[in-house]
Design a protein around this motif. Sequence first.
Motif, mmCIF file in Angstrom:
data_model
loop_
_atom_site.group_PDB
_atom_site.id
_atom_site.type_symbol
_atom_site.label_atom_id
_atom_site.label_comp_id
_atom_site.label_asym_id
_atom_site.label_seq_id
_atom_site.Cartn_x
_atom_site.Cartn_y
_atom_site.Cartn_z
ATOM 1 N N ALA A 177 1.170 2.841 -3.361
ATOM 2 C CA ALA A 177 0.031 3.652 -3.778
ATOM 3 C C ALA A 177 0.028 5.005 -3.079
ATOM 4 O O ALA A 177 -0.424 6.005 -3.648
ATOM 5 N N ALA A 178 0.522 5.036 -1.840
ATOM 6 C CA ALA A 178 0.520 6.287 -1.060
ATOM 7 C C ALA A 178 1.878 6.979 -1.104
ATOM 8 O O ALA A 178 2.127 7.908 -0.332
ATOM 9 N N ALA A 182 -5.103 4.534 1.637
ATOM 10 C CA ALA A 182 -4.353 3.444 1.004
ATOM 11 C C ALA A 182 -4.296 2.214 1.897
ATOM 12 O O ALA A 182 -4.297 1.078 1.414
ATOM 13 N N TYR A 183 -4.253 2.422 3.207
ATOM 14 C CA TYR A 183 -4.165 1.304 4.151
ATOM 15 C C TYR A 183 -5.522 0.878 4.688
ATOM 16 O O TYR A 183 -5.612 -0.041 5.504
ATOM 17 N N GLU A 202 -4.813 10.611 2.791
ATOM 18 C CA GLU A 202 -4.505 9.805 1.613
ATOM 19 C C GLU A 202 -3.775 8.517 1.998
ATOM 20 O O GLU A 202 -4.054 7.441 1.467
ATOM 21 N N PRO A 229 0.829 -1.217 0.000
ATOM 22 C CA PRO A 229 0.000 0.000 0.000
ATOM 23 C C PRO A 229 0.859 1.261 0.000
ATOM 24 O O PRO A 229 0.421 2.315 -0.453
#
Length: 294
Positions: free
Chosen positions: A102-103, A195-196, A191, A99
Amino acid sequence: PLQTLIDNPNPEMSTGELMRLLMAHLDLAGNGYWKKVRGGMGDTPQELWPVMPYISINTNSDGTISSYKNTATGNIYPADDMCQFKYTNPDNYYFGQSPLQAAGKAVDVDNAGQEWQKVSMQNRAVPDLLISYREMLNSEQQQQAIDMFKSKQGSKSARDSIVTSLADVHQLGLSPVEMDFMNTRRFSREEVCSAYGVPSALIAEMNEANLSNAETARKVFWLDTIIPLMDELRDSLNRCLVPDYANDKQTVRIVYDLTNVAALQVNIKDKIENANKLWAMGVPFNTINSRFEL
């Protein structure tokens, strides 16, 4: 035997320690690995040890995994002796995606904002003055001027005055509102939480928290994030460990137990009130008991 292995994975770690390390590896690297140590050739595993996620994969001609290689130590582990846990990765079938990827930009922005604030605090906020001397300075004089101003920077010299001759002072500094660091860091935090799969209310400032939304956030966190994650871990454990213990005479499976999770408990007071209402309407007690498990 399988329950004994899970309860006592190895002489150095408890089950909780092993699982926490696994989750750290999954959240940061997208992959987690356990090595099975057997008692002898083909025997059931006697110990489970974590392996750092510095792993490359060797495959057979049909694409199945034949072995795992630790790129840090060079050790090679047969596929049957390894448990791999991974998050979904749309770009790779063999390795999971963290993740954190993504973050990543949100984390970069937050780290940059934190560093800016640290340096700004050391430099009395941002460089907020332009000192323009009316006479041309040579390089030695410029360095002396720079050293003088730097000696007045830092929290111990905040708002001290500096006196120079033949210089014009121009205000350059921005207010904290114009810099807007706090809001930027809040957006970055949200954000990363997204993601998490963590509700931002769980890590909100205390002045924004209350009992009602905290309880709701914890329940949502369990239902939308933790339980789906536990489903994946359960499936991976069953795929990795159960074949070593199952046979024609015995069916073995690994499941998780949510019985004592406080966030998922139904309020007993609400149960009783609803049961009373149904009883007053003439609903048989056996039906009520079956519905509310009283």
